[in-house]
Design a protein around this motif. Sequence first.
Motif, PDB file in Angstrom:
ATOM      1  N   PRO A 146     -32.046  10.865  32.684  1.00 53.99           N
ATOM      2  CA  PRO A 146     -30.894  10.028  33.032  1.00 53.99           C
ATOM      3  C   PRO A 146     -31.187   8.976  34.084  1.00 53.99           C
ATOM      4  N   ASN A 147     -32.287   9.128  34.824  1.00 52.77           N
ATOM      5  CA  ASN A 147     -32.618   8.164  35.860  1.00 52.77           C
ATOM      6  C   ASN A 147     -33.555   7.060  35.364  1.00 52.77           C
ATOM      7  N   VAL A 148     -33.750   6.987  34.050  1.00 46.87           N
ATOM      8  CA  VAL A 148     -34.619   5.943  33.511  1.00 46.87           C
ATOM      9  C   VAL A 148     -34.112   4.562  33.913  1.00 46.87           C
ATOM     10  N   VAL A 149     -32.795   4.409  33.996  1.00 45.19           N
ATOM     11  CA  VAL A 149     -32.206   3.115  34.334  1.00 45.19           C
ATOM     12  C   VAL A 149     -32.571   2.679  35.753  1.00 45.19           C
ATOM     13  N   LEU A 150     -32.982   3.634  36.584  1.00 44.09           N
ATOM     14  CA  LEU A 150     -33.382   3.326  37.957  1.00 44.09           C
ATOM     15  C   LEU A 150     -34.878   3.097  38.087  1.00 44.09           C
ATOM     16  N   GLY A 151     -35.585   3.049  36.963  1.00 44.30           N
ATOM     17  CA  GLY A 151     -37.016   2.798  37.003  1.00 44.30           C
ATOM     18  C   GLY A 151     -37.869   4.035  36.834  1.00 44.30           C
ATOM     19  N   VAL A 152     -37.244   5.199  36.609  1.00 41.27           N
ATOM     20  CA  VAL A 152     -38.015   6.418  36.330  1.00 41.27           C
ATOM     21  C   VAL A 152     -38.276   6.421  34.823  1.00 41.27           C
ATOM     22  N   GLU A 169     -27.757  -3.383  20.631  1.00 45.84           N
ATOM     23  CA  GLU A 169     -27.925  -3.582  22.066  1.00 45.84           C
ATOM     24  C   GLU A 169     -29.138  -4.486  22.321  1.00 45.84           C
ATOM     25  N   GLU A 170     -28.918  -5.607  23.002  1.00 47.76           N
ATOM     26  CA  GLU A 170     -30.016  -6.501  23.363  1.00 47.76           C
ATOM     27  C   GLU A 170     -30.447  -6.244  24.800  1.00 47.76           C
ATOM     28  N   MET A 171     -31.672  -6.653  25.122  1.00 51.75           N
ATOM     29  CA  MET A 171     -32.120  -6.590  26.504  1.00 51.75           C
ATOM     30  C   MET A 171     -31.256  -7.508  27.359  1.00 51.75           C
ATOM     31  N   ASP A 172     -30.985  -7.081  28.579  1.00 54.04           N
ATOM     32  CA  ASP A 172     -30.207  -7.877  29.524  1.00 54.04           C
ATOM     33  C   ASP A 172     -31.136  -8.920  30.141  1.00 54.04           C
ATOM     34  N   THR A 173     -30.951 -10.164  29.778  1.00 50.78           N
ATOM     35  CA  THR A 173     -31.868 -11.220  30.204  1.00 50.78           C
ATOM     36  C   THR A 173     -31.661 -11.648  31.653  1.00 50.78           C
ATOM     37  N   ASN A 174     -30.692 -11.028  32.346  1.00 52.15           N
ATOM     38  CA  ASN A 174     -30.577 -11.267  33.783  1.00 52.15           C
ATOM     39  C   ASN A 174     -31.671 -10.529  34.554  1.00 52.15           C
ATOM     40  N   LEU A 175     -32.245  -9.511  33.932  1.00 52.67           N
ATOM     41  CA  LEU A 175     -33.295  -8.723  34.564  1.00 52.67           C
ATOM     42  C   LEU A 175     -34.654  -9.358  34.330  1.00 52.67           C
ATOM     43  N   ARG A 176     -35.583  -9.092  35.246  1.00 53.35           N
ATOM     44  CA  ARG A 176     -36.928  -9.680  35.150  1.00 53.35           C
ATOM     45  C   ARG A 176     -37.989  -8.641  34.810  1.00 53.35           C
ATOM     46  N   CYS A 181     -35.929  -0.377  30.966  1.00 55.48           N
ATOM     47  CA  CYS A 181     -35.212   0.774  31.520  1.00 55.48           C
ATOM     48  C   CYS A 181     -33.709   0.642  31.292  1.00 55.48           C
ATOM     49  N   ASP A 182     -33.178  -0.530  31.551  1.00 54.37           N
ATOM     50  CA  ASP A 182     -31.757  -0.783  31.331  1.00 54.37           C
ATOM     51  C   ASP A 182     -31.407  -0.696  29.849  1.00 54.37           C
ATOM     52  N   HIS A 183     -32.275  -1.211  29.001  1.00 55.67           N
ATOM     53  CA  HIS A 183     -32.074  -1.199  27.557  1.00 55.67           C
ATOM     54  C   HIS A 183     -31.996   0.241  27.035  1.00 55.67           C
ATOM     55  N   TYR A 184     -32.938   1.069  27.457  1.00 55.66           N
ATOM     56  CA  TYR A 184     -32.950   2.464  27.024  1.00 55.66           C
ATOM     57  C   TYR A 184     -31.658   3.177  27.451  1.00 55.66           C
ATOM     58  N   PHE A 185     -31.227   2.909  28.657  1.00 58.85           N
ATOM     59  CA  PHE A 185     -30.032   3.557  29.200  1.00 58.85           C
ATOM     60  C   PHE A 185     -28.804   3.225  28.351  1.00 58.85           C
ATOM     61  N   ARG A 186     -28.650   1.966  27.992  1.00 61.29           N
ATOM     62  CA  ARG A 186     -27.481   1.566  27.207  1.00 61.29           C
ATOM     63  C   ARG A 186     -27.546   2.117  25.787  1.00 61.29           C
ATOM     64  N   ILE A 187     -28.736   2.137  25.202  1.00 55.03           N
ATOM     65  CA  ILE A 187     -28.858   2.696  23.856  1.00 55.03           C
ATOM     66  C   ILE A 187     -28.572   4.200  23.877  1.00 55.03           C
ATOM     67  N   GLY A 192     -27.275   8.277  21.826  1.00 53.51           N
ATOM     68  CA  GLY A 192     -27.929   9.527  22.169  1.00 53.51           C
ATOM     69  C   GLY A 192     -29.404   9.345  22.473  1.00 53.51           C
ATOM     70  N   PRO A 193     -30.117  10.437  22.732  1.00 58.62           N
ATOM     71  CA  PRO A 193     -31.519  10.360  23.134  1.00 58.62           C
ATOM     72  C   PRO A 193     -32.436   9.941  21.978  1.00 58.62           C
ATOM     73  N   PRO A 194     -33.614   9.450  22.299  1.00 58.27           N
ATOM     74  CA  PRO A 194     -34.547   9.060  21.238  1.00 58.27           C
ATOM     75  C   PRO A 194     -35.154  10.275  20.550  1.00 58.27           C
ATOM     76  N   ILE A 195     -35.520  10.089  19.290  1.00 58.64           N
ATOM     77  CA  ILE A 195     -36.345  11.076  18.588  1.00 58.64           C
ATOM     78  C   ILE A 195     -37.758  10.967  19.160  1.00 58.64           C
ATOM     79  N   ILE A 196     -38.331  12.064  19.598  1.00 56.80           N
ATOM     80  CA  ILE A 196     -39.675  12.050  20.179  1.00 56.80           C
ATOM     81  C   ILE A 196     -40.683  12.468  19.115  1.00 56.80           C
ATOM     82  N   VAL A 197     -41.689  11.621  18.900  1.00 58.85           N
ATOM     83  CA  VAL A 197     -42.734  11.891  17.901  1.00 58.85           C
ATOM     84  C   VAL A 197     -44.052  12.051  18.652  1.00 58.85           C
ATOM     85  N   SER A 198     -44.601  13.259  18.641  1.00 55.99           N
ATOM     86  CA  SER A 198     -45.732  13.565  19.523  1.00 55.99           C
ATOM     87  C   SER A 198     -46.912  14.231  18.822  1.00 55.99           C
TER      88      SER A 198
END
Length: 255
Positions: A146-152, A169-176, A181-187, A192-198
Motif C-alpha cells: 500500500p505504500n508504493v505510492v510513497l515510493g516504496v 488510468e494514465e500516468m499523472d504528467t504533473n509528476l517527474r 508509483c502513483d500510476h500503480y496506486f490508482r490502478i 485490485g492488485p496485479p497478477i504476479i508472474v514469477s
Amino acid sequence: MSELVSICVPAWNYYGHGPRLIREMFESFKIQTNKKFEVIISDESKDESIKDICNEYKSIFDIKHMFFERDPSLSYAHNYINAEKHASGTIIKPLFQADFFISENVIDTVIKTHERNKICWAAYRYDHCQLDGSSPFNDRIPSYNPNVVLGVNTIGAPSACSFSSEIKEEMDTNLRMMLDCDHYFRIYNSYGPPIIVSDECYIRNRISDLEAKNERATLDNVPFDINYIVKKYNFKQNGYVDLNQSPFAGHIQFW
C-alpha cells in the motif's frame, strides 16, 4: 476476441545509445514463440536513426513509428502516453527503450495471463544489467504494497508490467519521477492488485549513470513529487498510508 499485445516504447537519442538499444530490444522480440504483438515507437529523437532501425525490422514484425515533439519542461510520460494512444492491442505492454526481453515466452505468457484474468494488470519477474547488457544481477519478483505510492516501489519499472487495454488510468504528467508509483496506486484502487508472474525471469532492466541525466527524472524532483502526492490524496488527514514508510519521508512538508 483474439488477444494482441501492443508493446509501447517511448524512444529518444539516449545520449547516442538510442539506436543500439532499440536494435537490441528488437532482437529480443525476434525470439518470441508467440508473434501476436505490435510495436509502437514514439520517438523524441531529432534525427532519423531510430526510424531507420524500425524500417529494418518492419518486414519481421508490425512496427508503428511516429515522431513526437515534447516540450522539454514536460514530463517524459507524455512520450509514453503518445505511444499508448496509438496502440490497437487488447493488452498494453510498456517497455522502456533501455529494457528488453530475456525469455522467449514473454508474449505468450502475457497473453495467457490476461486470457485467464480478463480486465487486469500483471507484473513479471525481472532483473537488471549494465548499459552494455552484461552482468545481470538483482533478480526480483514483484509484489504490491500500500505504500508504493510513497515510493516504496516493490513492483518495479513499467517495463515489468502489462495492462488490459480497458484500464484507462494514465500516468499523472504533473509528476517527474514517481509517475509509476502513483500510476500503480490508482490502478490498484480501481482494479485490485496485479497478477504476479514469477515462474521465470522475463524482463531485463538496464541500469546506467545516464539515467540520472535524463532531463527531469532525477532525485532532484523527489521533494516536489512526494509533496504533490501527499497533498493530492490528502494522506496527512486520512491516514490511508504510513508516511513514515516512505524513503522520501524527510522531504514531506507540513502545511
